[in-house]
Scaffold this active site. Structure first.
Site, PDB file in Angstrom:
ATOM      1  N   SER A 159       0.792  -1.272   0.087  1.00  0.00           N
ATOM      2  CA  SER A 159       0.097   0.013   0.135  1.00  0.00           C
ATOM      3  C   SER A 159       0.873   1.329  -0.260  1.00  0.00           C
ATOM      4  CB  SER A 159      -0.763  -0.015   1.113  1.00  0.00           C
ATOM      5  OG  SER A 159      -0.098   0.304   2.432  1.00  0.00           O
ATOM      6  N   LYS A 160       0.150   2.336   0.009  1.00  0.00           N
ATOM      7  CA  LYS A 160       0.968   3.677   0.062  1.00  0.00           C
ATOM      8  C   LYS A 160       1.857   3.902   0.934  1.00  0.00           C
ATOM      9  CE  LYS A 160      -2.954   3.854  -1.020  1.00  0.00           C
ATOM     10  NZ  LYS A 160      -3.404   2.688  -1.713  1.00  0.00           N
ATOM     11  N   ARG A 161       1.421   3.101   2.172  1.00  0.00           N
ATOM     12  CA  ARG A 161       2.309   3.228   3.545  1.00  0.00           C
ATOM     13  C   ARG A 161       3.702   2.644   3.114  1.00  0.00           C
ATOM     14  NH1 ARG A 161       2.412  -0.451   7.190  1.00  0.00           N
ATOM     15  NH2 ARG A 161       1.144  -1.879   6.129  1.00  0.00           N
ATOM     16  N   GLY A 185       5.139   3.021   0.350  1.00  0.00           N
ATOM     17  CA  GLY A 185       5.726   3.923  -0.496  1.00  0.00           C
ATOM     18  C   GLY A 185       6.280   3.306  -1.849  1.00  0.00           C
TER      19      GLY A 185
END
Length: 470
Positions: free
Chosen positions: A244-246, A248
């Site tokens: 996920s975006k987490r 990066g």
RNA sequence: GUCCCCAUCGUCUAGCGGUUAGGACGCGGCCCUCUCAAGGCUGAAACAGGGGUUCAAUUCCCCUUGGGGGCACCA
């Protein structure tokens, strides 16, 4: 039937975001298989969701594909442009009694699901309009068109990576083909497009495995040929959780910005879920020759940035010096603010590249390592260099200078001079070299010192060293 | 909740009934060395658990556990 026996593959992203790493791998596998078999690789943009699709995302996907070096055959196909054709198929199914109109409202369906959830029943459309004919009260009311799917027996997805996966047809509900505004859903559009485009192999993420069963029902209803399926296990983040975006670095563009090479990405992504014995370093040409669907792994993989770094270091070392000079120049020009290298800087970069590239894992590291070549004059010291250049070291610098000045400034002469000086003082070469390196580069690590002194030249080198002499 | 998928070193993986369970990244040590790398050598490190099947299970079957995915008028 003299049919084209060459496989036809496609990559079909939806333009609702960037081309992420998972999509890039899917594209890569499709591309590799097409190139391996001499088949065709098509690119289809699934933009039937008008709300979420954006032209920016389309551009980002195309840019990502180009950067990855995944060239597609023919024109890009936009799915939404084919909506009329999709509707036509739905109408035909309706006429053949293989589909039906469902007048259930969104609220009604939400309530149905809530009840199912509350009573612990599977959440599925219950087929309430399957055999019901609209009465006067439905006149002029909105409706969706649903597939009248078989309810008995089972549907088996014959998958090249997962094997035969069976689904009870009772588990599959009647999916929506046409929305109440008349637009086709993804389910309808994919099947119709794959059929029209003559797709023979559908290689996509495992998140589509369940869809495959439902699409098979549609394919059967349409009397269309069944493609070969291959569902790729998903890629997880380094912690094993969903990427996920987490974590990066989701978009391929982010990897470019971090200084990874396209060939690195192709090699890394290929090995993430596919193998060929003990081979790790696999060139793209070799990958095309070897790629097959049988060696795709079944389990989800995690991103390992250390391994990505290692591979990138390998491909940087393998790259031609001139190529890397161009890459670094281009890379710096994309920085904010952009940096432009003058002719001197570029010449130095080119000359030092054989040593420079040996020490970098990314284009970022490569540029940073070359920093001392870009501008003239005394260097600003980094923390370690400042610590090293204490008064004693500066005094040593002053003492070393005459020996160096006496040479004609060739790398081997400089080294010989430094060694001679160190021997005379009863010092190790490193003790003499480190202060020089710090003054010359502003850092405590760099390409070979004497080569760099020679490269920068007598005048420039002396300016830098004298600035820190005690 | 329900359906589906998956399970070998920390990570990516090889293995396709009988192996000292191999390789790569990372980690430790040694060598090389003007620093940092690169390179060479070397070490530690795995078959999730329980049942079967079999002369023999990492390998085949079942269960458990643990991950993941789907269950929209999104794709």
């Amino acid at each position: 039937m003299a049919e084209n026996t060459k496989p036809v593959l496609r990559f079909a992203p939806s333009p609702t975001g960037m081309l992420h790493i998972g999509g890039a791998r899917t594209a890569l596998f499709n591309w590799l298989y097409a190139r391996h078999t001499g088949g065709t690789f098509l690119l289809r943009i699934e933009d039937t969701d008008r709300e979420r699709s954006t032209p920016e995302a389309v551009d980002a996907i195309l840019a990502g594909m180009r950067w990855m070096g995944l060239n597609w055959d023919g024109e890009v196909i936009f799915q939404f442009a084919r909506a009329t054709r999709h509707r036509e198929v739905a109408e035909k199914l309706l006429a053949e009694d293989k589909a039906y109109r469902c007048y259930a409202t969104a609220e009604e369906l939400t309530q149905m699901r809530e009840e199912q959830k509350a009573t612990g029943k599977p959440m599925r459309y219950d087929g309430r309009w399957r055999d019901r004919h609209p009465g006067p009260e439905q006149q002029g009311k909105p409706f969706v068109v649903r597939l009248k799917a078989r309810q008995d027996g089972e549907t088996i997805v014959h998958d090249m990576v997962l094997g035969h996966v069976r689904f009870e047809n009772t588990q599959l509900d009647d999916m929506v083909l046409l929305r109440s505004d008349g637009t086709p859903t993804y389910m309808l559009a994919v099947v119709v497009d794959d059929f029209d485009m003559g797709i023979t192999h559908v290689i996509r993420g495992a998140d589509h495995l369940n869809n495959a069963a439902r699409q098979l029902q549609l394919i059967e209803a349409m009397g269309a040929p069944v493609p070969v399926y291959g569902h790729l296990p998903l890629i997880n983040g380094p912690d094993g959780a969903k990427l996920s975006k987490r974590h990066g670095a989701l978009a391929v563009g982010a990897y470019r910005d971090m200084g990874y090479l396209p060939e690195t990405m192709r090699n890394y992504l290929l090995r993430l879920g596919w193998s060929h014995g003990d081979d790790e370093i696999i060139s793209t040409a070799q990958a095309i020759e070897w790629f097959n669907l049988d060696s795709i792994g079944k389990s989800a993989a995690r991103m390992d940035y250390k391994k990505l770094d290692n591979l990138n270091g390998h491909y940087i070392r393998e790259s031609a010096d001139a190529t890397l000079v161009a890459e670094v120049t281009e890379f710096l020009s994309r920085e904010t603010p952009p940096r432009v290298l003058g002719t001197t800087a570029r010449a130095r970069l080119q000359a030092a590249m054989p040593s420079l590239k040996e020490r970098a894992k990314t284009l970022v590291e490569l540029s940073q390592g070359a920093e001392f070549l870009f501008t003239d004059g005394p260097r600003a010291l980094d923390e370690a260099a400042a610590k090293l250049l204490m008064p004693q070291a500066r005094a040593l610098l002053a003492e070393t200078l005459p020996a160096l000045e006496a040479t004609d400034w060739g790398a081997s002469d400089l080294e010989a001079a430094a060694r001679g000086f160190a021997d005379a003082k009863g010092l190790k070469l490193g003790q003499v070299a480190q202060p020089l390196r710090a003054a010359l580069t502003g850092k405590t690590s760099s390409p070979p010192l004497f080569e760099m002194l020679a490269l920068l030249g007598r005048e420039e080198s002396l300016i830098r060293i004298r600035a820190y002499r005690g």
